[in-house]
Each structure stands twice: as structure tokens, then as C-alpha cells.
Write a protein that holds these residues in place. Sequence first.
Motif, mmCIF file in Angstrom:
data_model
loop_
_atom_site.group_PDB
_atom_site.id
_atom_site.type_symbol
_atom_site.label_atom_id
_atom_site.label_comp_id
_atom_site.label_asym_id
_atom_site.label_seq_id
_atom_site.Cartn_x
_atom_site.Cartn_y
_atom_site.Cartn_z
ATOM 1 N N MET A 1 0.503 -1.478 -0.054
ATOM 2 C CA MET A 1 0.419 -0.112 -0.200
ATOM 3 C C MET A 1 0.997 1.331 -0.056
ATOM 4 S SD MET A 1 -2.690 1.405 2.515
ATOM 5 C CE MET A 1 -4.060 0.530 2.166
ATOM 6 N N ALA A 2 1.203 1.163 1.412
ATOM 7 C CA ALA A 2 2.904 2.373 1.131
ATOM 8 C C ALA A 2 3.525 2.764 -0.504
ATOM 9 C CB ALA A 2 3.933 2.022 1.607
ATOM 10 N N GLU A 3 4.100 1.373 -1.086
ATOM 11 C CA GLU A 3 4.447 2.136 -2.315
ATOM 12 C C GLU A 3 3.356 1.968 -3.850
ATOM 13 O OE1 GLU A 3 7.855 -1.883 -2.317
ATOM 14 O OE2 GLU A 3 5.993 -1.759 -2.790
ATOM 15 N N ARG A 4 1.985 1.941 -3.147
ATOM 16 C CA ARG A 4 1.542 2.279 -3.991
ATOM 17 C C ARG A 4 0.904 3.299 -4.621
ATOM 18 N NH1 ARG A 4 -2.212 -3.862 -4.283
ATOM 19 N NH2 ARG A 4 0.051 -4.893 -5.002
ATOM 20 N N LEU A 5 0.540 4.155 -2.849
ATOM 21 C CA LEU A 5 0.377 5.646 -2.943
ATOM 22 C C LEU A 5 1.424 6.207 -3.170
ATOM 23 C CD1 LEU A 5 -1.875 7.213 -0.852
ATOM 24 C CD2 LEU A 5 -0.196 6.850 0.686
ATOM 25 N N ARG A 6 3.132 6.126 -2.552
ATOM 26 C CA ARG A 6 4.490 6.769 -3.085
ATOM 27 C C ARG A 6 3.567 6.451 -4.850
ATOM 28 N NH1 ARG A 6 8.806 2.335 -3.896
ATOM 29 N NH2 ARG A 6 7.170 1.866 -6.189
ATOM 30 N N ASP A 7 3.269 6.004 -5.240
ATOM 31 C CA ASP A 7 3.812 5.693 -7.117
ATOM 32 C C ASP A 7 2.372 6.644 -7.518
ATOM 33 O OD1 ASP A 7 5.940 4.002 -7.867
ATOM 34 O OD2 ASP A 7 3.863 2.101 -7.632
ATOM 35 N N VAL A 8 1.441 6.790 -6.475
ATOM 36 C CA VAL A 8 0.185 8.009 -7.170
ATOM 37 C C VAL A 8 0.876 9.452 -6.669
ATOM 38 C CG1 VAL A 8 -1.887 9.006 -5.859
ATOM 39 C CG2 VAL A 8 -2.054 6.608 -5.994
ATOM 40 N N TYR A 9 1.540 10.125 -5.557
ATOM 41 C CA TYR A 9 2.001 10.902 -5.500
ATOM 42 C C TYR A 9 2.496 11.049 -6.550
ATOM 43 C CZ TYR A 9 0.087 11.756 -0.688
ATOM 44 O OH TYR A 9 -1.097 12.649 0.390
ATOM 45 N N ARG A 10 3.533 10.310 -6.614
ATOM 46 C CA ARG A 10 4.812 10.462 -8.453
ATOM 47 C C ARG A 10 4.114 10.508 -9.152
ATOM 48 N NH1 ARG A 10 9.609 5.856 -6.921
ATOM 49 N NH2 ARG A 10 10.090 7.532 -5.241
ATOM 50 N N GLY A 11 3.089 10.312 -9.284
ATOM 51 C CA GLY A 11 1.945 10.935 -10.393
ATOM 52 C C GLY A 11 1.667 12.100 -10.193
ATOM 53 N N GLY A 12 1.262 12.017 -9.578
ATOM 54 C CA GLY A 12 0.414 13.641 -9.016
ATOM 55 C C GLY A 12 -1.302 13.721 -9.340
ATOM 56 N N ALA A 13 -1.783 12.605 -9.165
ATOM 57 C CA ALA A 13 -2.847 12.037 -9.078
ATOM 58 C C ALA A 13 -3.985 13.041 -8.080
ATOM 59 C CB ALA A 13 -3.578 10.646 -8.864
ATOM 60 N N GLY A 14 -3.712 13.948 -7.887
ATOM 61 C CA GLY A 14 -4.125 14.867 -6.613
ATOM 62 C C GLY A 14 -5.008 14.248 -5.513
ATOM 63 N N LEU A 15 -4.517 13.327 -5.116
ATOM 64 C CA LEU A 15 -4.752 12.420 -3.873
ATOM 65 C C LEU A 15 -4.677 13.527 -2.642
ATOM 66 C CD1 LEU A 15 -6.746 9.966 -2.968
ATOM 67 C CD2 LEU A 15 -4.578 8.116 -2.536
ATOM 68 N N GLU A 16 -3.077 13.789 -2.422
ATOM 69 C CA GLU A 16 -3.352 15.081 -1.215
ATOM 70 C C GLU A 16 -4.273 15.976 -1.291
ATOM 71 O OE1 GLU A 16 0.875 17.064 -1.738
ATOM 72 O OE2 GLU A 16 0.713 16.147 -4.007
ATOM 73 N N ASP A 17 -4.632 16.494 -2.117
ATOM 74 C CA ASP A 17 -5.481 17.940 -2.086
ATOM 75 C C ASP A 17 -6.675 17.452 -0.772
ATOM 76 O OD1 ASP A 17 -5.979 20.790 -2.753
ATOM 77 O OD2 ASP A 17 -8.323 19.131 -3.564
ATOM 78 N N PRO A 18 -6.517 17.812 -0.058
ATOM 79 C CA PRO A 18 -7.831 18.046 0.828
ATOM 80 C C PRO A 18 -9.267 17.535 0.399
ATOM 81 C CG PRO A 18 -6.919 19.263 1.958
ATOM 82 C CD PRO A 18 -5.798 19.223 0.778
ATOM 83 N N ASP A 19 -9.349 18.543 -0.431
ATOM 84 C CA ASP A 19 -11.354 18.590 -1.276
ATOM 85 C C ASP A 19 -11.143 17.861 -1.784
ATOM 86 O OD1 ASP A 19 -11.215 20.850 -0.407
ATOM 87 O OD2 ASP A 19 -10.581 22.214 -2.394
ATOM 88 N N SER A 20 -9.849 16.443 -2.188
ATOM 89 C CA SER A 20 -10.068 15.237 -3.577
ATOM 90 C C SER A 20 -10.209 14.665 -2.147
ATOM 91 C CB SER A 20 -8.754 15.236 -4.333
ATOM 92 O OG SER A 20 -8.254 15.859 -5.167
ATOM 93 N N LEU A 21 -9.881 14.589 -0.912
ATOM 94 C CA LEU A 21 -9.906 13.630 -0.480
ATOM 95 C C LEU A 21 -11.309 13.762 0.183
ATOM 96 C CD1 LEU A 21 -6.516 13.864 2.401
ATOM 97 C CD2 LEU A 21 -7.100 11.928 0.027
ATOM 98 N N ALA A 22 -11.915 14.460 0.511
ATOM 99 C CA ALA A 22 -13.186 14.425 1.047
ATOM 100 C C ALA A 22 -14.329 13.661 0.545
ATOM 101 C CB ALA A 22 -13.270 15.432 1.369
ATOM 102 N N VAL A 23 -14.570 13.530 -0.884
ATOM 103 C CA VAL A 23 -14.572 13.659 -1.723
ATOM 104 C C VAL A 23 -14.746 11.772 -2.210
ATOM 105 C CG1 VAL A 23 -16.093 15.533 -1.921
ATOM 106 C CG2 VAL A 23 -14.167 14.560 -3.616
ATOM 107 N N ILE A 24 -13.518 11.485 -1.761
ATOM 108 C CA ILE A 24 -12.866 10.681 -2.357
ATOM 109 C C ILE A 24 -13.837 9.327 -1.891
ATOM 110 C CG2 ILE A 24 -11.155 9.478 -0.271
ATOM 111 C CD1 ILE A 24 -9.364 8.844 -2.744
ATOM 112 N N ASP A 25 -14.145 8.246 -3.229
ATOM 113 C CA ASP A 25 -15.155 7.489 -2.299
ATOM 114 C C ASP A 25 -13.997 5.826 -3.264
ATOM 115 O OD1 ASP A 25 -14.714 6.544 -5.367
ATOM 116 O OD2 ASP A 25 -16.919 7.324 -5.968
#
Length: 281
Positions: free
Chosen positions: A72-96
Amino acid sequence: MVERARDVRLEDLATTAETLRERPLPAWDSMSHFADDPERARRYLMVLDTINFSFWLPEGMPGPRPGGYTQMAERLRDVYRGGAGLEDPDSLAVIDAETLGRLLGPFPMLAERAQALNELGRHGYDGLVGETAVDTARNFAEELVSYRDVSGYDGRQVPFLKRAQIVAADLLGAGLAGFPDLDQLTCFADYKLPQVLRHLGALEYSPPLAARVDGWVELQSGEPAEVEIRAATVVAVERLREELTHRGRRLTSVEVDWLLWHSAQEVFPMRPYHRVRGIYY
């Protein structure tokens, strides 16, 4: 409460202490975690620890095996490297759950993980990381319900705060915080630590509980036996820390936790860990 426990008791800690006495402390795994930018890395760890729970899968479950914490740590790392926006609070607030599964893979409890991220997104990152490790753990536990890991036992409230404390320890371990009080945290009461403590003879389960654990029977979160396992784990680590000090090695409880957790990844075979489906570990 450990002295009054009905299903779990502490046994001799000498073997475990001797096993750990010369074992080197594991270094922070900077390869598996996102580390490209300090501020984004802090956010990454807060997101990761918000969904850091319940990786086990039922035996014989069909379909792809998602892996555990490191995957999970590695997959989330890759998401951050890809700039998918998962770190943005507004994106987190609505993710399903569907979106989270698409980003990270088919981990169990995706709906609960998404809900925890929704809560973090609504709160935002500000005000959670304090000046000390204790302040940080307290802030997470008080501000975010998903971190409020407290169980009832014989009319008492037993705070474990596993993930709230691990945020502080992870920030320190990654070099992203300079907390002066790591020694004030307990171990992180999960399912791997009691497994290896039992393997080394430090914990013993009653015959009925042993039959349930060894038979892969799922325990209920908050049931007395489950609380006893976690409480005994915390006490065992505290006593191990004292035993190691007597043997000339001064460690914090968190460092003892790290040694045990990494030991648990290397020992095979071991009897099963206790299985509980929940958001706290």
C-alpha cells in the motif's frame, strides 16, 4: 487489567529479550515511501496512516491478492509521484471506495478507508502535527474519529491509539519531524506483534482463545479477548524495554516495536495472528 485477564497472560520475557538484544534497529524504508519533497511527504504519511489498517484476507479468497502495508505504501507513493491529486484535502473529502481501489488496488475495507480519508479531507492537515509526538498523537485521536482507538474492558476505557501514535513515529522515522519525546509513546498494538511475542513465548493464550486464533476464527473488535491481546502486547513491550535496559541496551518502546515487527516478517512458520476486522489496526 493484564493481571485480571482471563484469556491472555504474560510469560517469561528472557528469550524475547535475548533475541532482540543484538538485533540492529531497522532503518526507515525510504524506497517504499514517498520522499521527493518534505511537505508533500508529510501529507503522504498522514494519508497513508489514515488507511493503514486491516490488510489480512480470508484464506481461500478468490481474486488478486493486494498485499500488505508495504504494498500500500508503494502504491500510494506512485500515486503521489504521478500527481493524481490524492493529497489535496478537497479530493480526499469526496473520494469513494471505487476510486480508491482504482488508485491503490483491491485492498479490503475500501469503503472504510475512503470514509477515513473523507474525514481527513474535511478536517485538512492544519493543526494535526504538534510540537511533540504526544501532542501529535493526541491531536489525531481528538480531531479524527477514525483515529480514536479506545476499547472498553470491565467498565474501563483502554486507549491504544495505534494509528495516532504511528503517525508521530513515522514522521520522526522519516526525518520529517524532530520530536523530543519518542520515549513517551507505547508500542503500536496490532496483530503482528502479539503473533511474534506468542511465538517467542512471551504471551500465552487460554486453550479456548488459542483454538480460535489457531483456527483462523475471526475475533470481534472490542471483545474482551481481543482487548486482552492488545493490552498484554503493550505491557509485554514495556517490560521488554526494561529487560533490555538491564541487559545494557536502552531503547524506547517504539524501537522495541520496530524490532519485533521486523522480526515477525522473517520468522516462518509461526502460528496464526489473531484476526479482527476493524479500522484501528
